[in-house]
Design a protein around this motif. Structure first.
Motif, PDB file in Angstrom:
ATOM      1  N   GLU A  78      30.412 -41.974 -20.988  1.00  0.00           N
ATOM      2  CA  GLU A  78      31.112 -43.040 -20.265  1.00  0.00           C
ATOM      3  C   GLU A  78      30.690 -42.952 -18.806  1.00  0.00           C
ATOM      4  N   ILE A  79      30.678 -44.053 -18.093  1.00  0.00           N
ATOM      5  CA  ILE A  79      30.356 -43.936 -16.684  1.00  0.00           C
ATOM      6  C   ILE A  79      31.635 -43.666 -15.878  1.00  0.00           C
ATOM      7  N   VAL A  80      31.451 -43.025 -14.743  1.00  0.00           N
ATOM      8  CA  VAL A  80      32.579 -42.712 -13.861  1.00  0.00           C
ATOM      9  C   VAL A  80      32.759 -43.885 -12.898  1.00  0.00           C
ATOM     10  N   LYS A  81      34.008 -44.302 -12.736  1.00  0.00           N
ATOM     11  CA  LYS A  81      34.251 -45.472 -11.893  1.00  0.00           C
ATOM     12  C   LYS A  81      35.484 -45.278 -11.023  1.00  0.00           C
ATOM     13  N   GLU A  82      35.604 -46.110 -10.021  1.00  0.00           N
ATOM     14  CA  GLU A  82      36.867 -46.215  -9.290  1.00  0.00           C
ATOM     15  C   GLU A  82      37.831 -46.917 -10.232  1.00  0.00           C
ATOM     16  N   ARG A  83      38.994 -46.301 -10.464  1.00  0.00           N
ATOM     17  CA  ARG A  83      39.895 -46.846 -11.475  1.00  0.00           C
ATOM     18  C   ARG A  83      41.211 -47.379 -10.920  1.00  0.00           C
ATOM     19  N   GLU A  84      41.662 -46.809  -9.796  1.00  0.00           N
ATOM     20  CA  GLU A  84      42.950 -47.237  -9.237  1.00  0.00           C
ATOM     21  C   GLU A  84      42.921 -47.021  -7.744  1.00  0.00           C
ATOM     22  N   ARG A  85      43.806 -47.720  -7.053  1.00  0.00           N
ATOM     23  CA  ARG A  85      43.936 -47.528  -5.606  1.00  0.00           C
ATOM     24  C   ARG A  85      45.404 -47.246  -5.289  1.00  0.00           C
ATOM     25  N   LEU A  86      45.657 -46.151  -4.608  1.00  0.00           N
ATOM     26  CA  LEU A  86      47.034 -45.775  -4.284  1.00  0.00           C
ATOM     27  C   LEU A  86      47.278 -45.893  -2.784  1.00  0.00           C
ATOM     28  N   SER A  87      48.467 -46.408  -2.446  1.00  0.00           N
ATOM     29  CA  SER A  87      48.819 -46.532  -1.030  1.00  0.00           C
ATOM     30  C   SER A  87      49.597 -45.306  -0.572  1.00  0.00           C
ATOM     31  N   VAL A  88      49.690 -45.150   0.717  1.00  0.00           N
ATOM     32  CA  VAL A  88      50.483 -44.056   1.284  1.00  0.00           C
ATOM     33  C   VAL A  88      51.956 -44.308   0.954  1.00  0.00           C
ATOM     34  N   LYS A  89      52.618 -43.288   0.396  1.00  0.00           N
ATOM     35  CA  LYS A  89      54.049 -43.416   0.077  1.00  0.00           C
ATOM     36  C   LYS A  89      54.884 -43.087   1.307  1.00  0.00           C
ATOM     37  N   GLU A  90      54.401 -42.079   2.050  1.00  0.00           N
ATOM     38  CA  GLU A  90      55.186 -41.614   3.180  1.00  0.00           C
ATOM     39  C   GLU A  90      54.283 -40.942   4.203  1.00  0.00           C
ATOM     40  N   VAL A  91      54.580 -41.172   5.463  1.00  0.00           N
ATOM     41  CA  VAL A  91      53.883 -40.405   6.510  1.00  0.00           C
ATOM     42  C   VAL A  91      54.854 -39.316   6.944  1.00  0.00           C
ATOM     43  N   ILE A  92      54.437 -38.069   6.774  1.00  0.00           N
ATOM     44  CA  ILE A  92      55.343 -36.947   7.027  1.00  0.00           C
ATOM     45  C   ILE A  92      54.924 -36.234   8.312  1.00  0.00           C
ATOM     46  N   ILE A  93      55.881 -35.915   9.156  1.00  0.00           N
ATOM     47  CA  ILE A  93      55.597 -34.996  10.258  1.00  0.00           C
ATOM     48  C   ILE A  93      56.193 -33.659   9.811  1.00  0.00           C
ATOM     49  N   THR A  94      55.360 -32.670   9.615  1.00  0.00           N
ATOM     50  CA  THR A  94      55.813 -31.405   9.039  1.00  0.00           C
ATOM     51  C   THR A  94      56.493 -30.554  10.116  1.00  0.00           C
ATOM     52  N   PRO A  95      57.214 -29.485   9.683  1.00  0.00           N
ATOM     53  CA  PRO A  95      57.845 -28.602  10.676  1.00  0.00           C
ATOM     54  C   PRO A  95      56.835 -28.063  11.694  1.00  0.00           C
ATOM     55  N   LYS A  96      55.579 -27.894  11.268  1.00  0.00           N
ATOM     56  CA  LYS A  96      54.564 -27.420  12.215  1.00  0.00           C
ATOM     57  C   LYS A  96      54.119 -28.516  13.174  1.00  0.00           C
ATOM     58  N   GLY A  97      54.601 -29.734  12.924  1.00  0.00           N
ATOM     59  CA  GLY A  97      54.242 -30.844  13.800  1.00  0.00           C
ATOM     60  C   GLY A  97      52.975 -31.573  13.377  1.00  0.00           C
ATOM     61  N   GLU A  98      52.492 -31.264  12.167  1.00  0.00           N
ATOM     62  CA  GLU A  98      51.274 -31.938  11.697  1.00  0.00           C
ATOM     63  C   GLU A  98      51.624 -33.262  11.015  1.00  0.00           C
ATOM     64  N   THR A  99      50.679 -34.197  11.083  1.00  0.00           N
ATOM     65  CA  THR A  99      50.893 -35.478  10.401  1.00  0.00           C
ATOM     66  C   THR A  99      50.228 -35.413   9.036  1.00  0.00           C
ATOM     67  N   VAL A 100      51.007 -35.704   8.012  1.00  0.00           N
ATOM     68  CA  VAL A 100      50.498 -35.616   6.641  1.00  0.00           C
ATOM     69  C   VAL A 100      50.802 -36.914   5.908  1.00  0.00           C
ATOM     70  N   LEU A 101      49.776 -37.478   5.270  1.00  0.00           N
ATOM     71  CA  LEU A 101      49.973 -38.680   4.460  1.00  0.00           C
ATOM     72  C   LEU A 101      50.268 -38.228   3.031  1.00  0.00           C
ATOM     73  N   ASP A 102      51.334 -38.757   2.461  1.00  0.00           N
ATOM     74  CA  ASP A 102      51.682 -38.410   1.084  1.00  0.00           C
ATOM     75  C   ASP A 102      51.414 -39.630   0.206  1.00  0.00           C
ATOM     76  N   PHE A 103      50.476 -39.460  -0.750  1.00  0.00           N
ATOM     77  CA  PHE A 103      50.186 -40.566  -1.668  1.00  0.00           C
ATOM     78  C   PHE A 103      51.092 -40.558  -2.892  1.00  0.00           C
ATOM     79  N   GLY A 104      51.986 -39.569  -2.966  1.00  0.00           N
ATOM     80  CA  GLY A 104      52.990 -39.562  -4.027  1.00  0.00           C
ATOM     81  C   GLY A 104      52.464 -39.144  -5.390  1.00  0.00           C
ATOM     82  N   GLN A 105      51.176 -38.876  -5.488  1.00  0.00           N
ATOM     83  CA  GLN A 105      50.585 -38.563  -6.791  1.00  0.00           C
ATOM     84  C   GLN A 105      49.384 -37.643  -6.578  1.00  0.00           C
ATOM     85  N   ASN A 106      49.395 -36.510  -7.284  1.00  0.00           N
ATOM     86  CA  ASN A 106      48.215 -35.646  -7.249  1.00  0.00           C
ATOM     87  C   ASN A 106      47.118 -36.321  -8.074  1.00  0.00           C
ATOM     88  N   MET A 107      45.924 -36.413  -7.543  1.00  0.00           N
ATOM     89  CA  MET A 107      44.893 -37.213  -8.203  1.00  0.00           C
ATOM     90  C   MET A 107      43.503 -36.720  -7.805  1.00  0.00           C
TER      91      MET A 107
END
Ligand code: BGC
Length: 708
Positions: free
Chosen positions: A176-205
């Motif tokens: 089978e060929i490998v393809k782009e199959r889905e597009r996920l949006s950012v669920k949440e922009v998190i500022i962590t306790p360390k003060g870092e900005t982290v984008l959460d896509f809500g799904q490990n992928m």
């Protein structure tokens, strides 16, 4: 044979660092009837013709045993041709880097044009092609990318014919060929306790990050990827080990969109390490990439945690079916581990149509088999590692084709693998230190079983017992396959009988662990299966109704319990929410199947970073109990491909309703049950003549809907 040559840059590109672009300009003054571009690479490539991407295969040409089998892709490019044309091929390392000592990285392509006047023309890769350094300044399977959007490629040298210019390994696209199959949006922009900005896509992928940014020339963008947050809510990716998974992008002036399509990442979270403007979540998309497989299986119930478990199983499959079945998509591994593939194959083959995918990979397994019959532990193998020949891993050579046959009814896969399986059996027979059993050797056996030393990968189950049990199973499968193929398998029948007798004599039903019991029950290596099953049930209860099994025990534990009257206990294990269990990771927010029962421990501590994947499908093998026992949808050995179905659904009071369906090669099969007025109702839809056992009663079913 392509009418072309393998080419490389004539100067030393900072190879493994800067990627190469190969360019051919050509003029057409006749009317084109049709045009096909054939390409493959020792590396991974992307082709563009007149600034348009050719085809949608990501990470082409995929991963095979390159020096023996290298797939050539064929693209219809008729509509992309103009009068003046520019064809550009970009080459990166992909999976090829671990073979670099054997062959130089290179590319080969042929454009075949047929004109309406009947004449034909070939434009093949040769020394006339021009070469430039790409914007991709670095691209690596594990280590990610560095991309400089400011760079303008200058095609100021010619390609040279690669040293190894043979084509005898080229084969047409098989998988089978490998393809782009889905597009996920950012669920949440998190500022962590360390003060870092982290984008959460809500799904490990598995896939990559696409960004759109309006920037100044020279602005720097950089991200890190992770699967989880640690117990304090901070970004964590130490479990990627040596996979740096870089994403370093230097902007050009103005609005621009970028995605790194010549590598991939396993992630849910993206840490923004450097970004010149404010974060607008709409400018970030996670692109999910995997092999194109038709989705066939669905499960749904009234229990949200079970639904999440099934979703995690599906995502585990998406994330790890990227051209070959891998263990995990994120750390410095991503290999075609045989053990993982065989424990998950039944579930995999119900979830998706994986026949083509496995046929291709099993052809690689076949060519990787040694002269003496030994089968490596993962395929394709990598240079210069010497494989371990392990029970339950190498046995994938028999288990995978047999399951594909049962699910899809494909006999060709059995014909193709029959002889290699005979050789594999011969290898075991010749290497054991005890006749009719498999003693000795170096095995993973019940890998990741609980009950061992803290942090250990192995538990107390005896390797020799597992190896002997799998030996019996593989010979048994060989007998079944031989019968399907009309071969004389009396010697294997005899061997199977002998293994069984030797196993019973050696282990005398004295099983110490859950997995030891399970091996004897699943592979029918006891004369008193009910006693062994009862003893397994007692052991599980003594151990606090907790699963203790690793890779080899886990796929079968619920099956052997329900087969011998302990369905309620099987449901106890399935529905348990505390560690260790299938639902425990869900209580910790898992969106994929974890490698360890306790990847994240109840107190929030994380398993040692040396081996802790959060996207490992193996334990997702419980999916086939959900299909096969909860919904009771079963294949019938003498009517493979669901030409007949045997339904044995079993409801449980703790679940209000449950349904499963599989879109089989014989039509849609479905089974559901629900509780109403103190009674359980069952509904079965079958496209073929079938049988059912419901509440102990046997029924013969004609095609159609049946309610009980
Ligand atoms: C992989 C496993 C694999 C194992 C061999 C690990 O590193 O991730 O899933 O089967 O090695 O035991």
């Amino acid at each position: 044979m392509l009418n072309a040559n393998w080419i490389q840059p004539s100067y030393r590109l900072r190879m493994r660092k800067v990627c190469a672009l190969f360019r051919k300009d050509f003029h057409i003054d006749k009317q084109v009837d049709c045009a096909n571009l054939y390409v493959t690479a020792r590396g991974v490539y992307e082709a563009t013709l007149n600034n348009q991407r050719v085809g949608d295969f990501i990470m082409a040409p995929g991963w095979t045993v390159y020096h023996e089998r290298l797939q050539v892709q064929s693209y219809d490019v008729t509509d992309l041709l103009q009068k003046e044309n520019t064809l550009i091929l970009e080459l990166a390392e992909g999976w090829f880097w671990r073979l670099k000592k054997r062959m130089p990285k290179a590319i080969i392509a042929q454009l075949h044009i047929t004109y309406t006047d009947g004449t034909e023309q070939d434009i093949g890769t040769d020394e006339s092609w021009r070469v430039a350094e790409s914007n991709l300044r670095f691209c690596h399977l594990y280590n990610g990318i560095k991309y400089d959007a400011r760079h303008t490629p200058v095609f100021n040298t010619n390609a040279k014919i690669a040293k190894d210019n043979t084509q005898n390994m080229l084969i047409p696209q098989e998988g089978e060929i490998v393809k782009e199959r889905e597009r996920l949006s950012v669920k949440e922009v998190i500022i962590t306790p360390k003060g870092e900005t982290v984008l959460d896509f809500g799904q490990n992928m598995t896939g990559y990050l696409e960004i759109t940014i309006d920037a100044r020339k020279g602005d720097k963008v950089s991200f890190s990827f992770g699967e989880i947050l640690d117990k304090d809510g901070n970004f964590y990716n130490a479990n990627y080990r040596n996979a740096k998974a870089l994403y370093k992008y230097t902007c050009k002036e103005g609005k621009q969109t970028y995605k790194p399509t010549l590598t991939f990442y396993g992630f849910r979270y993206v840490r923004v390490d450097s970004y010149p403007t404010d974060i607008n979540p709409e400018n970030f998309t996670a692109v999910v990439v995997h092999s194109e497989m038709k989705r066939t299986g669905h499960i749904e119930s009234s229990d949200p945690m079970l639904n999440q478990l099934f979703s995690n199983i599906i995502w585990g499959q998406k994330g790890n079916f990227l051209d070959i079945p891998t263990d995990c998509p994120q750390r410095d591994e991503r290999l075609g581990w045989m053990g993982d593939a065989q424990v998950f194959i039944r579930t995999a083959s119900y979830n998706y149509d994986v026949l083509k995918f496995f046929k291709k990979w099993l052809n690689d397994v076949k060519v990787e088999q040694y002269e003496n019959g030994a089968v490596p532990d993962f395929v394709p193998s990598i240079y210069p590692r010497k494989p371990r020949i392990s029970t339950a891993w190498s046995d994938a050579i028999a288990i995978c084709p047999w399951q594909c046959y049962l699910t899809c009814g494909d006999i060709e896969i059995l014909e193709n693998l029959f002889e290699p399986i005979c050789k594999w059996v011969e290898y075991i027979t010749n290497s054991t230190t005890k006749p009719n059993l498999w003693f000795g050797g170096d095995h993973y056996a019940d890998w990741l079983e609980l009950g061992g030393k803290y942090g250990s990968f192995k538990g107390p189950t005896r390797d020799d017992l597992v190896a002997s049990a799998y030996y019996a199973n593989t010979v048994n499968l060989l007998v079944k396959m031989g019968k399907v193929l009309g071969k004389d398998v009396s010697n294997y029948e005899e061997l199977h009988k002998n293994i069984r007798t030797a196993f019973i004599a050696e282990f005398r039903d004295e099983f110490k662990t859950q997995t030891e019991h399970i091996m004897a029950l699943q592979f029918e290596l006891t004369d008193k299966p009910q006693d062994v099953a009862d003893s397994l049930a007692t052991l599980i209860r003594q151990q606090g109704n907790m699963i203790q099994t690793g890779f080899v025990g886990t796929p079968y534990i619920l099956h052997v319990l329900s087969r011998y009257g302990h369905t309620e206990l099987a449901y106890d294990l399935l529905l348990r929410k505390e560690y260790p269990s299938w639902l425990y990771p869900i209580s910790k927010g898992a969106t994929t199947i974890w490698e360890h029962w306790d990847g994240t421990k109840p107190n929030g501590d994380i398993w040692p970073k040396s081996m802790n994947s959060y996207n490992h499908y193996a334990y997702g093998a419980v999916g086939d109990w959900m299909y096969g026992v909860m919904a009771g949808i079963n294949t019938v050995e003498d009517s493979p491909g669901f030409a007949k179905v045997h339904f044995t659904p079993v409801a449980d009071n703790r679940i209000d309703w449950f349904r499963a369906e599989i879109d089989t090669v014989s039509g849609k099969v479905s089974s559901r049950w629900w509780h109403e007025n103190g009674k359980v109702h069952y509904e079965i839809i079958t496209p073929v003549d079938s049988t059912a056992i419901i509440d102990g009663k046997t029924y013969t079913l004609t095609p159609g809907k049946h309610i009980f």
